[in-house]
Scaffold this active site. Sequence first.
Site, short mmCIF file in Angstrom:
data_model
loop_
_atom_site.label_atom_id
_atom_site.label_comp_id
_atom_site.label_asym_id
_atom_site.label_seq_id
_atom_site.Cartn_x
_atom_site.Cartn_y
_atom_site.Cartn_z
N SER A 1 68.03 15.84 0.07
CA SER A 1 67.24 14.65 -0.38
C SER A 1 67.21 14.56 -1.95
O SER A 1 66.98 13.45 -2.55
CB SER A 1 65.78 14.38 0.33
N ASN B 1 64.68 4.24 1.80
CA ASN B 1 65.85 5.06 2.69
C ASN B 1 66.35 4.29 3.73
O ASN B 1 66.82 4.73 4.69
CB ASN B 1 64.84 6.01 3.31
N HIS C 1 68.93 12.42 6.33
CA HIS C 1 69.72 11.66 5.49
C HIS C 1 71.04 11.44 5.86
O HIS C 1 71.63 10.74 5.04
CB HIS C 1 69.63 12.35 4.20
N ASP D 1 68.87 19.64 10.13
CA ASP D 1 68.13 18.45 10.03
C ASP D 1 68.92 17.30 9.18
O ASP D 1 69.53 17.43 8.26
CB ASP D 1 66.79 18.50 8.96
N GLU E 1 69.29 21.45 5.94
CA GLU E 1 69.54 19.99 6.12
C GLU E 1 71.01 19.94 5.93
O GLU E 1 71.51 20.78 5.49
CB GLU E 1 68.84 19.30 4.87
C1 LIG Z 1 62.19 12.10 5.80
C2 LIG Z 1 62.45 13.44 6.05
C3 LIG Z 1 61.55 13.97 7.19
C4 LIG Z 1 60.53 13.47 7.81
O1 LIG Z 1 60.85 12.57 8.74
P1 LIG Z 1 59.67 11.22 9.11
O2 LIG Z 1 60.37 10.77 10.29
O3 LIG Z 1 59.64 10.50 7.90
O4 LIG Z 1 58.44 12.25 9.14
C5 LIG Z 1 62.24 15.39 7.64
N1 LIG Z 1 63.05 16.01 7.07
C6 LIG Z 1 64.05 15.51 5.94
C7 LIG Z 1 64.89 16.26 5.38
C8 LIG Z 1 63.70 14.08 5.41
O5 LIG Z 1 64.17 13.61 4.44
#
Ligand SMILES: *Cc1c(COP(=O)(O)O)cnc(C)c1O
Length: 381
Positions: A182, A46, A211, A208, A178
């Site tokens: 992902s 990532n 990504h 969120d 999101e």
């Molecule tokens: C990676 C991820 C998380 C978690 O984040 P961390 O900091 O790794 O705990 C949360 N939401 C999404 C969409 C992610 O891809």
Amino acid sequence: MDFTEKLQQELDALQTKGNLRRLPTLEHDGRYVIVNGQRMLNLSSNDYLGLATDIDLRREFLETLTPETFLPTSSSSRLLTGNYHIYDELEAELASRFGKEAALVFNCGYHANTGILPAVADADTLILADKLIHASLIDGLKLGKTRYLRYRHNDLNHLERLLKEYGSAYQHIIIVTESIFSMDGDKAPLRQLVALKQRYPNVMLYVDEAHAFGLRGASGLGCAEEEGCIDDIDFLMGTFGKAAASSGAYLVCSRTVREYLVNHMRPFIFTTALPPVCVAWTLFIVRRLAAMNDRRQHLDHLGKLLRKRLVDGGYKTSGTSQIVPMIVGESADTVLRAEALQRHGFYALPVRPPTVPEGTSRIRFSLTAALTEEEVCSIPL
Ligand SMILES: *Cc1c(COP(=O)(O)O)cnc(C)c1O
């Protein structure tokens, strides 16, 4: 049967089905990983901007530190004695860059997503969440006292139907999505979600950007910046563990929401704050993100190139981001394809059900700006 035997039996059953997970033994060598003695280009990281493998950046950061300022632990929750000044600096920087009233930093995205919604949403709130949201958000929904419903992935008609059918019984509604997903690498229709929200007086948006932070928008703030709708998103969060090459997460929000979380959010209150040195590194990176358009453009170009190669090769793919799925179909075939890629020196991993729907097992290419066009062209598809 004793307890350990019972657990072991379940593990054996997983192994029989080919679903047992093991921690891989791997070594890192910059952009490469070494697994079982084989050196492979890492196509599963990532580290989207290539910052985690950038030695010059690390050297520059280390020069800012002395034994006195290198603080490897906060030794406490932020509400007790763990609130070092560097936290305030990072939060002020984020609030100012996003043009929001306030920001709050968390230990990780998992904490943010399991803590924010359970803290702010009560029994008078309804949550409407995209079907494909991350496990951390799902755990947040399960932890809270709030009723939640899932709408079909990126399906605004379905979302609005749920909103009309159930929404009137609640005081507040929070739509959760999101920005870049992902597994499919596709993008949520943020502007349409904002337009939908604006038609209803009691609807809020939670997005969120895990990504997308660092990758989208003119200064790398994410898809909300790209779509010009930062102001319209009530809960805009993202993480530092991906493109920002650090760890932690943020929420940009109103001053009131920030203060409310400081008082009510359990994964914020009951945990030792991130090490100040880690927060300092995050701030160091965040201040440089705006100037990284070259990396962002290169990454975008690599994504387009790989998608074109996949389509030309007769594969199904999806999305428009640095996450590029090569949809194979059956799990066994997908595993064989991943093994073949690895034999050729490309470390790409298979993703199978239940992570993705039956019949859509895939190789998930996760591109970074540290890759070259030549390397992407030489992946044997
Ligand atoms: C990676 C991820 C998380 C978690 O984040 P961390 O900091 O790794 O705990 C949360 N939401 C999404 C969409 C992610 O891809």
